[in-house]
Design a protein around this motif. Sequence first.
Motif, PDB file in Angstrom:
ATOM      1  N   TRP A 103       0.814  -1.215   0.000  1.00 32.66           N
ATOM      2  CA  TRP A 103       0.000   0.000   0.000  1.00 32.66           C
ATOM      3  C   TRP A 103       0.849   1.268   0.000  1.00 32.66           C
ATOM      4  N   TRP A 104       2.175   1.119  -0.088  1.00 32.21           N
ATOM      5  CA  TRP A 104       3.101   2.236   0.108  1.00 32.21           C
ATOM      6  C   TRP A 104       3.247   3.047  -1.181  1.00 32.21           C
ATOM      7  N   GLY A 105       2.674   4.237  -1.202  1.00 31.89           N
ATOM      8  CA  GLY A 105       2.678   5.070  -2.398  1.00 31.89           C
ATOM      9  C   GLY A 105       4.062   5.490  -2.853  1.00 31.89           C
ATOM     10  N   ASP A 106       4.913   5.952  -1.937  1.00 29.72           N
ATOM     11  CA  ASP A 106       6.254   6.417  -2.321  1.00 29.72           C
ATOM     12  C   ASP A 106       7.058   5.319  -3.015  1.00 29.72           C
ATOM     13  N   PRO A 136      -2.309  10.088  -3.132  1.00 34.67           N
ATOM     14  CA  PRO A 136      -1.428  11.235  -2.880  1.00 34.67           C
ATOM     15  C   PRO A 136      -2.237  12.532  -2.934  1.00 34.67           C
ATOM     16  N   ASN A 137      -1.616  13.648  -2.570  1.00 36.56           N
ATOM     17  CA  ASN A 137      -2.351  14.913  -2.627  1.00 36.56           C
ATOM     18  C   ASN A 137      -2.690  15.259  -4.078  1.00 36.56           C
ATOM     19  N   ASP A 138      -3.548  16.267  -4.244  1.00 34.45           N
ATOM     20  CA  ASP A 138      -4.076  16.573  -5.573  1.00 34.45           C
ATOM     21  C   ASP A 138      -2.970  16.906  -6.574  1.00 34.45           C
ATOM     22  N   LYS A 139      -1.981  17.689  -6.166  1.00 29.42           N
ATOM     23  CA  LYS A 139      -0.898  18.063  -7.090  1.00 29.42           C
ATOM     24  C   LYS A 139      -0.096  16.839  -7.508  1.00 29.42           C
ATOM     25  N   ASP A 140       0.288  16.016  -6.542  1.00 26.25           N
ATOM     26  CA  ASP A 140       1.079  14.825  -6.866  1.00 26.25           C
ATOM     27  C   ASP A 140       0.277  13.857  -7.730  1.00 26.25           C
ATOM     28  N   SER A 141      -1.011  13.748  -7.435  1.00 29.28           N
ATOM     29  CA  SER A 141      -1.867  12.868  -8.236  1.00 29.28           C
ATOM     30  C   SER A 141      -1.965  13.376  -9.671  1.00 29.28           C
ATOM     31  N   ARG A 142      -2.118  14.732  -9.813  1.00 30.45           N
ATOM     32  CA  ARG A 142      -2.178  15.334 -11.150  1.00 30.45           C
ATOM     33  C   ARG A 142      -0.876  15.119 -11.911  1.00 30.45           C
ATOM     34  N   ASP A 143       0.246  15.345 -11.252  1.00 27.82           N
ATOM     35  CA  ASP A 143       1.548  15.160 -11.891  1.00 27.82           C
ATOM     36  C   ASP A 143       1.751  13.707 -12.314  1.00 27.82           C
TER      37      ASP A 143
END
Length: 299
Positions: A103-106, A136-143
Amino acid sequence: MTHKRHIALIVVGLLLVPLITQAQSAREQLNQLVQQLQSRPDDNGLRERIIKLAIAINPPPAIPENARKSFIEGSTIAKAATDASGEAIAIASFEEALNIAPWWGDAYYNLAAAQELAGKLDNAEASLKLYILTGPNDKDSRDAQDHVYALAGKKKLAAQARATEAESASSAAASARAEEQAKRDYQQKLGFLEGPWNATTTFPSGTVQKYPVVVTVAGKDVRINNAKVDFELLRGIIAGDDYSSIQWITHTISGSLPDCPVNVTIDKSIPEITFNSGGVDQTTNTCVRNAGADTKLTR
């Protein structure tokens, strides 16, 4: 008043019991799914279930220490890697971490970066999609989503390059086959004549002479020469594209005598070349067929 406080505490406790039980159940289910993943590490559908379950647990599940160890190793290797083989080692470390903490996103993000550098674009895209699923947060998800689109563009370019390479390889293979076929055709038509032969010449007197000869083909010119002495037995001009079109003439020592045509029989199946060198009637200065020595070339 005290009685009412006790009742309120009991009510709150009763309300918390299902929540605690539910959280414990979710964690137990998460552990079970992680165990299943050990035997099915390539099952991204199972990974998606684990991620969705993990982000619903509060507080979130902790990252085990051995997963963190593999993650740090992978990050260190990825920074130092200079080629695809180095990235492959980093990929293996990130995968180890994600088999322990799927489950680790990084870890998914870093895995995607290493896979991209190693040229594994499909895998990088899948890892980025799992990263996005971890929330992840919205910016990271968008990127990350934009990078998925960028990977799609890279895959198109890679597919075009593979198609071009395959076309070039196919063309080269076709050229090689054509060249080999041309060599085989030449061998069948003329090439078999070239090289050493054993000559046996029977003169009209009955004398038999054996000696080596060499047949050479250069352009449209064919020569049969005595290999022991500098003497040309026959010369031929290739009028067509195979041995049957060769126009043979006999060697004449004196330039004042005519070049005489010679009938030559070539049998590829034996192989064998036979001819009568003929002669020249010096009275009339004309060629006389079959008046000379009979010669047979064999191998």
